[in-house]
Design a protein around this motif. Structure first.
Motif, PDB file in Angstrom:
ATOM      1  N   LEU A 101       2.737   1.642  -3.413  1.00 38.95           N
ATOM      2  CA  LEU A 101       1.871   2.011  -4.532  1.00 38.95           C
ATOM      3  C   LEU A 101       1.347   3.449  -4.424  1.00 38.95           C
ATOM      4  CD1 LEU A 101      -0.208  -1.246  -5.129  1.00 38.95           C
ATOM      5  CD2 LEU A 101       1.618  -0.331  -6.551  1.00 38.95           C
ATOM      6  N   SER A 102       1.172   3.928  -3.197  1.00 35.83           N
ATOM      7  CA  SER A 102       0.618   5.276  -3.045  1.00 35.83           C
ATOM      8  C   SER A 102       1.702   6.352  -2.961  1.00 35.83           C
ATOM      9  CB  SER A 102      -0.267   5.335  -1.804  1.00 35.83           C
ATOM     10  OG  SER A 102       0.492   5.032  -0.665  1.00 35.83           O
ATOM     11  N   ARG A 119       0.896  -9.302  -4.779  1.00 38.59           N
ATOM     12  CA  ARG A 119       0.082  -8.106  -4.552  1.00 38.59           C
ATOM     13  C   ARG A 119       0.464  -6.980  -5.510  1.00 38.59           C
ATOM     14  NH1 ARG A 119      -3.348  -7.216   0.141  1.00 38.59           N
ATOM     15  NH2 ARG A 119      -3.695  -4.985   0.329  1.00 38.59           N
ATOM     16  N   ASP A 138       0.843  -1.206   0.000  1.00 40.10           N
ATOM     17  CA  ASP A 138       0.000   0.000   0.000  1.00 40.10           C
ATOM     18  C   ASP A 138       0.874   1.250   0.000  1.00 40.10           C
ATOM     19  OD1 ASP A 138      -2.241  -1.514   0.064  1.00 40.10           O
ATOM     20  OD2 ASP A 138      -3.006  -0.785   1.991  1.00 40.10           O
ATOM     21  N   GLY A 149      -3.423   6.749 -10.010  1.00 40.55           N
ATOM     22  CA  GLY A 149      -4.766   6.299 -10.379  1.00 40.55           C
ATOM     23  C   GLY A 149      -5.413   5.293  -9.452  1.00 40.55           C
ATOM     24  N   LEU A 150      -4.772   4.983  -8.315  1.00 41.81           N
ATOM     25  CA  LEU A 150      -5.366   4.027  -7.376  1.00 41.81           C
ATOM     26  C   LEU A 150      -6.144   4.787  -6.300  1.00 41.81           C
ATOM     27  CD1 LEU A 150      -2.326   1.616  -6.855  1.00 41.81           C
ATOM     28  CD2 LEU A 150      -4.347   1.172  -8.231  1.00 41.81           C
ATOM     29  N   VAL A 170      -5.037   1.372   0.337  1.00 45.33           N
ATOM     30  CA  VAL A 170      -4.914   1.686  -1.090  1.00 45.33           C
ATOM     31  C   VAL A 170      -5.559   0.542  -1.868  1.00 45.33           C
ATOM     32  CG1 VAL A 170      -3.285   2.126  -2.980  1.00 45.33           C
ATOM     33  CG2 VAL A 170      -2.760   2.919  -0.688  1.00 45.33           C
ATOM     34  N   PRO A 225      -6.414  -2.305  -4.507  1.00 44.47           N
ATOM     35  CA  PRO A 225      -5.475  -3.199  -5.190  1.00 44.47           C
ATOM     36  C   PRO A 225      -5.421  -2.970  -6.696  1.00 44.47           C
ATOM     37  CG  PRO A 225      -7.434  -4.399  -4.520  1.00 44.47           C
ATOM     38  CD  PRO A 225      -7.569  -3.028  -3.958  1.00 44.47           C
ATOM     39  N   SER A 226      -6.421  -2.280  -7.253  1.00 45.29           N
ATOM     40  CA  SER A 226      -6.390  -2.016  -8.697  1.00 45.29           C
ATOM     41  C   SER A 226      -7.079  -0.690  -8.998  1.00 45.29           C
ATOM     42  CB  SER A 226      -7.058  -3.178  -9.460  1.00 45.29           C
ATOM     43  OG  SER A 226      -8.300  -2.812  -9.968  1.00 45.29           O
ATOM     44  N   ALA A 227      -6.800  -0.163 -10.190  1.00 46.88           N
ATOM     45  CA  ALA A 227      -7.351   1.139 -10.577  1.00 46.88           C
ATOM     46  C   ALA A 227      -8.855   1.066 -10.862  1.00 46.88           C
ATOM     47  CB  ALA A 227      -6.612   1.657 -11.801  1.00 46.88           C
ATOM     48  N   ARG A 265      -0.922  -7.749  -9.026  1.00 45.90           N
ATOM     49  CA  ARG A 265      -2.361  -7.465  -9.114  1.00 45.90           C
ATOM     50  C   ARG A 265      -2.636  -5.987  -9.401  1.00 45.90           C
ATOM     51  NH1 ARG A 265      -4.265 -11.006  -4.022  1.00 45.90           N
ATOM     52  NH2 ARG A 265      -4.413 -13.015  -5.061  1.00 45.90           N
ATOM     53  N   SER A 266      -1.749  -5.116  -8.942  1.00 45.78           N
ATOM     54  CA  SER A 266      -1.971  -3.675  -9.162  1.00 45.78           C
ATOM     55  C   SER A 266      -1.732  -3.294 -10.619  1.00 45.78           C
ATOM     56  CB  SER A 266      -1.043  -2.869  -8.258  1.00 45.78           C
ATOM     57  OG  SER A 266       0.279  -2.913  -8.754  1.00 45.78           O
ATOM     58  N   ARG A 267      -1.013  -4.136 -11.367  1.00 49.80           N
ATOM     59  CA  ARG A 267      -0.676  -3.903 -12.780  1.00 49.80           C
ATOM     60  C   ARG A 267       0.096  -2.593 -12.978  1.00 49.80           C
ATOM     61  NH1 ARG A 267      -1.998  -7.478 -15.950  1.00 49.80           N
ATOM     62  NH2 ARG A 267      -1.830  -6.204 -17.828  1.00 49.80           N
ATOM     63  N   LYS A 268       0.903  -2.244 -12.037  1.00 45.00           N
ATOM     64  CA  LYS A 268       1.720  -1.031 -12.165  1.00 45.00           C
ATOM     65  C   LYS A 268       3.157  -1.378 -12.568  1.00 45.00           C
ATOM     66  CE  LYS A 268      -1.411   1.926 -11.120  1.00 45.00           C
ATOM     67  NZ  LYS A 268      -1.885   2.813 -12.199  1.00 45.00           N
TER      68      LYS A 268
END
Lengths: 195, 147
Positions: free
Chosen positions: A57-58, A98, A54, B69-70, B124, B126-128, A101-104
């Protein structure tokens, strides 16, 4: 009157023992946060993975590098600096899953390298159109992590502190793009009568 | 005689309760944010456990979009208790069709609140694809061994 009360108290005690000491087997909640001991457990692993991913990603750093494309990332094995035997590959797998899954990010996986090399070698001699060597995309970022532990005991109290640190390193420049840490404190207070 | 029977029943019930037969109350509060057809966000609060709601207040529910974008969520909790309380929480994220994204992908996360403390829980998506979320809050668990 007194004697019947005694019998009732005895019956209640027996019921209490029977109810509390019965062996039970059942399915549990895989995401439960119930602490069963001060050892590093599944709930600790899940909490750490969720918090770190988390946070990553943020972060602004991740937003910048993933704004226009999915950079290739490699997740290094977690370094276990605790006194416990912990399956660190499981932590690495959970972090990677994990993040996928976010596809980033795109991912390279070094843990299956041996099988991949064998398959490529086999293809060169057995396949009509083998996948050529040297075509893999190179990782641009590496995710490294450490798990450490500090244990303290005083009288009936045992206190275990875990610290998980994770950082994202740019392989081209060598710079650290992002880092964060998660702490977990577990406390066990031993009963006066035994273990 | 009637009194005796009532006392016996009470004692047996109490014995069953303390002996481990009583299942713990795992209901709690659910706070969240929904997005309507126009994309306007509306907060959501459901109380299923009045005992928990007496000492825990959901102060604020905020949702925002992170730079990549999340969806990000922040739920502020305040304890009304003077003593330390441990609660646990878990996020659930939903897409525009109301389908839960990666059900059970988020673990229960414990949170310790000291006397009358206010703390925030952040998550956050898990996906957009996430457009709304729910945060389930319930009392924390601990292991007790009598013998």
């Amino acid at each position: 009157m007194k004697s019947s009360l005694k019998w009732m108290a005895l019956a209640a005690s027996l019921v209490w023992l029977a109810a509390g000491c019965t062996t039970t087997v059942r399915y549990g909640d895989a995401t439960s946060s119930k602490p069963l001991s001060t050892d590093f457990g599944s709930a600790d692993l899940q909490q750490i993975v969720a918090k770190m991913v988390d946070s990553m990603l943020s972060s602004d750093a991740t937003a910048e590098i993933t704004a226009t494309r999915r950079p290739v990332l490699i997740v290094d094995s977690v370094k276990n600096k605790t006194m416990q035997h912990i399956d660190t590959e499981s932590i690495t797998d959970s972090i990677r899953t994990r993040l996928i899954r976010s596809r980033k990010f795109s991912f390279q996986d070094r843990t299956t390298e041996k099988a991949l090399t064998e398959e490529l070698a086999y293809q060169q001699v057995a396949s009509e159109k083998p996948v050529a060597y040297g075509q893999q995309t190179a990782a641009e970022y590496m995710l490294t992590s450490n798990l450490s532990e500090i244990e303290q005991s005083a009288g009936r109290v045992k206190d275990v502190y875990y610290k998980f640190t994770m950082s994202l390193r740019n392989l081209k420049t060598g710079e650290l793009e992002w880092a964060d840490e998660q702490e977990i404190r577990k406390e066990k207070i031993r009963s006066v009568f035994g273990g | 005689m009637k009194m005796k029977a009532m006392m016996a029943g009470g004692m047996l019930l109490a014995a069953l309760w303390t002996g481990g037969c009583a299942a713990p109350n795992t209901s709690g509060l659910t706070a969240g944010m929904d997005s309507d057809d126009q994309g306007i966000m509306q907060s959501y609060l459901q109380t299923d456990n009045t005992r928990l709601a007496r000492f825990l207040i959901v102060e604020d529910v905020v949702a925002a979009q992170s730079r990549n974008g999340l969806m990000k969520a922040n739920v502020k909790l305040t304890s009304r208790h003077n003593k330390t309380v441990v609660v646990q929480s878990k996020f659930a994220w939903f897409d525009a069709d109301g389908m839960e994204i990666d059900p059970d992908g988020d673990p229960w996360r414990p949170l310790t609140l000291h006397g009358r403390e206010t703390r925030s829980i952040q998550g956050v998506a898990p996906s957009a694809a996430a457009v709304s979320f729910r945060l389930r809050i319930r009392e924390g668990e601990q292991t007790r061994k009598f013998m």
